[in-house]
Design a protein around this motif. Structure first.
Motif, PDB file in Angstrom:
ATOM      1  N   THR A  48      -0.980 -11.171   4.051  1.00  0.00           N
ATOM      2  CA  THR A  48      -1.794 -10.088   3.233  1.00  0.00           C
ATOM      3  C   THR A  48      -3.090 -11.006   2.812  1.00  0.00           C
ATOM      4  O   THR A  48      -4.090 -10.238   2.841  1.00  0.00           O
ATOM      5  N   ALA A  52      -6.730  -9.737   3.890  1.00  0.00           N
ATOM      6  CA  ALA A  52      -7.752  -9.316   2.954  1.00  0.00           C
ATOM      7  C   ALA A  52      -9.156 -10.194   3.322  1.00  0.00           C
ATOM      8  O   ALA A  52     -10.044  -9.722   3.147  1.00  0.00           O
ATOM      9  N   GLY A  89      -7.728  -3.350  -0.881  1.00  0.00           N
ATOM     10  CA  GLY A  89      -6.971  -4.008  -1.159  1.00  0.00           C
ATOM     11  C   GLY A  89      -5.370  -3.708  -1.560  1.00  0.00           C
ATOM     12  O   GLY A  89      -4.508  -4.186  -0.815  1.00  0.00           O
ATOM     13  N   PRO A  90      -5.329  -2.618  -2.276  1.00  0.00           N
ATOM     14  CA  PRO A  90      -4.233  -2.211  -2.525  1.00  0.00           C
ATOM     15  C   PRO A  90      -3.401  -1.383  -1.343  1.00  0.00           C
ATOM     16  O   PRO A  90      -2.179  -1.794  -1.053  1.00  0.00           O
ATOM     17  N   THR A  93      -2.554  -3.948   1.607  1.00  0.00           N
ATOM     18  CA  THR A  93      -1.489  -4.795   1.158  1.00  0.00           C
ATOM     19  C   THR A  93      -0.093  -4.086   1.304  1.00  0.00           C
ATOM     20  O   THR A  93       0.797  -4.574   1.892  1.00  0.00           O
ATOM     21  N   THR A 148      -1.593  -7.839  -4.479  1.00  0.00           N
ATOM     22  CA  THR A 148      -2.575  -7.293  -4.544  1.00  0.00           C
ATOM     23  C   THR A 148      -3.773  -7.808  -5.077  1.00  0.00           C
ATOM     24  O   THR A 148      -4.927  -7.815  -4.585  1.00  0.00           O
ATOM     25  N   ASN A 152      -7.245  -8.971  -3.511  1.00  0.00           N
ATOM     26  CA  ASN A 152      -8.440  -8.320  -3.720  1.00  0.00           C
ATOM     27  C   ASN A 152      -9.609  -9.487  -4.088  1.00  0.00           C
ATOM     28  O   ASN A 152     -10.747  -9.639  -3.731  1.00  0.00           O
ATOM     29  N   LEU A 191      -4.699  -1.507  -9.174  1.00  0.00           N
ATOM     30  CA  LEU A 191      -3.574  -2.277  -9.478  1.00  0.00           C
ATOM     31  C   LEU A 191      -2.269  -1.069  -9.686  1.00  0.00           C
ATOM     32  O   LEU A 191      -1.280  -1.234  -9.394  1.00  0.00           O
ATOM     33  N   THR A 194      -0.197   0.406  -7.035  1.00  0.00           N
ATOM     34  CA  THR A 194       0.620  -0.926  -6.281  1.00  0.00           C
ATOM     35  C   THR A 194       1.859  -0.612  -6.836  1.00  0.00           C
ATOM     36  O   THR A 194       2.950  -0.867  -6.039  1.00  0.00           O
TER      37      THR A 194
END
Lengths: 249, 246
Positions: A48, A52, A89-90, A93, A148, A152, A191, A194
């Motif tokens: 991850t 990212a 990001g969310p 991931t 996440t 991020n 977030l 997630t």
């Protein structure tokens, strides 16, 4: 809608009920929980974080290409941070964890089903949902937001790296734009999704694994189904969750 | 001899596949009942019905006078603590070593201390003729050892009845003999009754107090070994004569 899809949805609802009742009514098996946190969370960190990092770097390059046409390079930090924190990001991931962890859970539980280990648990008067599903699903729901947050942060660092060394933008200026652009709502919205993604990955993976019908072929089919189903559910639910959090904030 | 289980007109189908078409059978305390039948005749299905791993479509399954045909999953737990199941492939948990596999039911259902559990694990392994293998994982075991470890796990909770699902399938003749002797030993030393599902004639000869022959979804014959030898049922005769030709 196909009957098989409806059947699967029904199975997921039933399994969720069993998961919740075992989660809240029985003592947690902390040793197994920690093992799953390590397997699902810690061991997913590299994949991850690398994703990212390079996503942040690519985003900065693409942003520079697009924004320089309007002489708006100063907003690269805004674009990178908002894209990563609110969406990339969310979702990225979740897709990566869905692939790595979801497939692993289904293969593991599916093999246990095919070799009658799940039946053996039941035959010894123990509950496979409590022993196997609860720790895995809890780990998915808790680890995905943590992964996440890290993704991020690393994604923004990737953007900072490109901005500083490739685009000759001052690092302090870039980070200033990032902090100015991001609000608490952005972080909350990203977030918040997630937790749902983690639940979807875990429940789909466990359900498919525990319902494998035949041997190696069945495990293979179930594993593929988990990756496909989890990816689609993540992408579709992302739209509705984004709308939901948009309304809430 | 009292009944532990009694099956009355038990029917089970999987979609269009009618596996059991009306089974009548009683399982008696203290005896070894062997259920003989070809592959796919529903022998394992019958065993699973007994402890609720799957549920019958119709008919009745009686356990010590109580109808247990359609109970909730948890309601089967008291029965499963008294009746062990030896799965065909052993069904050892491959994420655990031998000790953890054997300790599993004890940790789940008793408050025994770790030293007491270790002693009981070693005792169970000794009973099946194994020693110093607690640290091995199932992948390190041969087929025969795996069956014996699974048997040790099945007896560790001191059950009243063990359901054996093809205990000797795929084993060489010497290991088959060892397993058959162990099944008899469980009966004589530990007073454990058995239902043994098999299509292996040496197991029939060594272990059966009574023989049931399952064919086309029904019990086509039930009686002693002597009666089975005199049976006119063509398939059952083929089992005995096939062995005589060999």
């Amino acid at each position: 809608m196909q009957q098989a899809t409806l059947t699967q949805m029904g199975q997921v609802v039933i399994l969720t009920g069993e998961w919740l009742s075992n989660l809240f009514l029985r003592k947690p098996e902390l040793r197994e929980w920690i093992k799953q946190f390590n397997h699902i969370g810690v061991q997913s960190l590299s994949i991850t974080n690398i994703t990212a990092l390079f996503t942040g770097m690519v985003l900065a390059l693409q942003a520079a290409y697009a924004l320089s046409a309007f002489n708006a390079d100063v907003f690269i930090g805004d674009l990178v941070s908002l894209s990563i924190v609110r969406e990339l990001g969310p979702v990225l991931t979740a897709l990566l964890v869905g692939g790595r962890v979801g497939a692993g859970i289904t293969a593991e539980l599916g093999t246990m089903k095919a070799t009658q280990q799940l039946d053996a648990m039941r035959a010894m008067a123990t509950n496979p949902v409590y022993k196997l599903v609860v720790p895995r699903l809890v780990a998915c729901v808790i680890c995905l937001p943590i992964l996440t947050i890290l993704a991020n942060f690393i994604g923004i660092i990737g953007g900072l790296f490109i901005a500083s060394f490739e685009l000759q933008i001052d690092g302090h200026f870039f980070m200033g734009r990032v902090l100015d652009a991001l609000s608490v709502n952005d972080v909350f919205s990203g977030l918040g999704k997630t937790f749902f993604f983690g639940y979807f990955i875990g429940i789909i993976a466990c359900n498919n694994g525990m319902r494998v019908e035949s041997g190696a072929e069945g495990v293979g089919i179930a594993t593929t189904s988990t990756v496909v189903s989890a990816s689609i559910v993540i992408l579709i639910s992302d739209f509705f969750l984004t709308k939901l959090f948009y309304m809430l904030t | 001899m009292t009944h532990i289980f009694k099956l009355q007109q038990v029917v089970k189908s999987f979609g269009p596949n009618h596996v059991l078409r009306g089974i009548d059978l009683d399982i008696r305390r203290g005896e070894n009942l062997v259920v003989l039948g070809g592959s796919g005749t529903g022998k394992s299905v019958m065993l699973k019905l007994l402890i609720g791993l799957i549920q019958a479509d119709s008919g009745q399954i009686i356990f010590e006078g109580q109808d247990i045909t359609h109970l909730a999953e948890r309601a089967y737990y008291p029965i499963r603590k008294r009746v062990s199941y030896l799965f065909q492939g052993g069904a050892l948990f491959d994420s655990m070593n031998v000790y953890q596999n054997l300790a599993y039911p004890l940790k789940e259902h008793t408050d025994m201390s770790s030293p007491a559990i270790l002693a009981k694990v070693q005792d169970a392994l000794t009973k099946v003729g194994l020693k110093d293998i607690e640290h091995l994982s199932p992948s390190d075991l041969s087929g025969g050892m795996m069956k014996r470890v699974a048997l040790a796990r099945a007896i560790i909770n001191e059950p009243e009845l063990i359901l054996y699902d093809e205990p000797t399938t795929g084993l060489d003749p010497i290991t088959t003999h060892t397993i058959n002797e162990l099944i008899r030993k469980m009966q004589s030393d530990l007073n454990i009754s058995s239902v043994i599902v098999t299509h292996d004639m040496p197991t029939v000869h060594r272990c059966a107090d009574r023989l049931a022959f399952l064919d086309k979804g029904v019990i086509a014959f039930i009686g002693s070994l002597e009666e089975a030898r005199l049976s006119t049922h063509p398939k059952l005769r083929a089992y005995f004569e096939g062995e005589a030709i060999d």
